[in-house]
Design a protein around this motif. Sequence first.
Motif, PDB file in Angstrom:
ATOM      1  N   PHE A  55      -6.685   7.996  -5.104  1.00 52.48           N
ATOM      2  CA  PHE A  55      -6.352   6.610  -5.450  1.00 52.48           C
ATOM      3  C   PHE A  55      -7.173   6.209  -6.668  1.00 52.48           C
ATOM      4  O   PHE A  55      -8.412   6.209  -6.623  1.00 52.48           O
TER       5      PHE A  55
ATOM      6  N   LYS B  37       0.641   5.412   0.599  1.00 52.26           N
ATOM      7  CA  LYS B  37      -0.166   6.515   1.118  1.00 52.26           C
ATOM      8  C   LYS B  37      -0.390   7.565   0.032  1.00 52.26           C
ATOM      9  O   LYS B  37       0.524   7.897  -0.732  1.00 52.26           O
TER      10      LYS B  37
ATOM     11  N   PRO C 198       0.832  -1.204   0.000  1.00 54.39           N
ATOM     12  CA  PRO C 198       0.000   0.000   0.000  1.00 54.39           C
ATOM     13  C   PRO C 198       0.865   1.253   0.000  1.00 54.39           C
ATOM     14  O   PRO C 198       1.924   1.281   0.629  1.00 54.39           O
TER      15      PRO C 198
ATOM     16  N   THR D   3      -4.324   3.100   2.150  1.00 56.05           N
ATOM     17  CA  THR D   3      -3.713   4.268   1.498  1.00 56.05           C
ATOM     18  C   THR D   3      -3.972   5.562   2.276  1.00 56.05           C
ATOM     19  O   THR D   3      -3.241   6.540   2.106  1.00 56.05           O
TER      20      THR D   3
END
Length: 339
Positions: free
Chosen positions: A131, A127, A125, A291
């Motif tokens: 997304f 950050k 994942p 995220t």
Amino acid sequence: MKEPLLAFNENGIYCAQAGVYLDPWKPVEKAFITHGHADHSRWGHKKYITHNTNVPIIKHRLGEIEVSGVHYNETITVNGVKFSFHPAGHIIGSSQIRVEYKGEVWVFTGDYKTEDDGISVPYEPVKCNAFITECTFGLPAFKWLPQQQVMNDINTWWQQNREAGKTSVLFGYSLGKAQRLLKYLDTSIGKIYTHGAIENMTEVLRPLVDFPPTTRITRDVKKDEIKGNIVLAPPSAHGSTWIKKMVPYETGSASGWMAFRGARRRRAIDKGFVLSDHCDWQGLLASIKATGCERIICTHGYTEIFSRFLNEMGYDARTAETQYEGELAEMDSKIEETD
């Protein structure tokens, strides 16, 4: 209202500040490519940038192209915009692409899965504020079993067919799924034979992964040699004259779509194995949560249903039209390569 860092236009996903496209579907000057599947890496771009492992894959598929490779977490700066590639876990050489400009971070997943398949670098994942995610299997009904359990079922099926004097013909996409299957087939049962399309791609990937030995099916391979063994073939080979050499045989298909009742029957497959290189419902939701993003764009799959659910959860989610196909590409009826 300021322009978004990444926007969708007629060519693909575009970063105007850098003049760069991500997985464009029409020819462009500079393309950052997440992975080697045909719906994400298309022919005709002037310059390709991708992960190092994906370079031999797309050169095999696309021929003479100008391509450069980068490492995971390596930063490329274009006109102040920082780009980096991060493991997507989808297939060998697959990446997510992180894009950062003036403190704003977007991540484009391409295609991805959260289960470690043992041959791809596992998904990590990243950050971000926004997304861009696929949702090929974005319905609660999709819940994958552990890979080891599915492979045990496949090997048991092969053993039973061998005892019945039948050849096992197992269909899987020639890039990704076929190598995942190959890695875990039990060679104590018999020999592994391959269709030309799968053998050619596996030869490209052998320097990267320790695969069991395989035998390419050519005109010189006799029917009696194959009997009782297993044959890996792309879905496009089903129903072709090529498969007649396998008689008597049973067919199996490894795909996420095998989770649907009736999918096996509609495709005239004897046995379905639910094995996907994409996230299931829980995998998608867990990835999004990890995220820390606020904004989500759903690009392909069950986009309307999934984005509506995300909005109900409190996210700012919407859909975007693309030319990506997800696992539907595995059902392409076109013969990829023959021998």
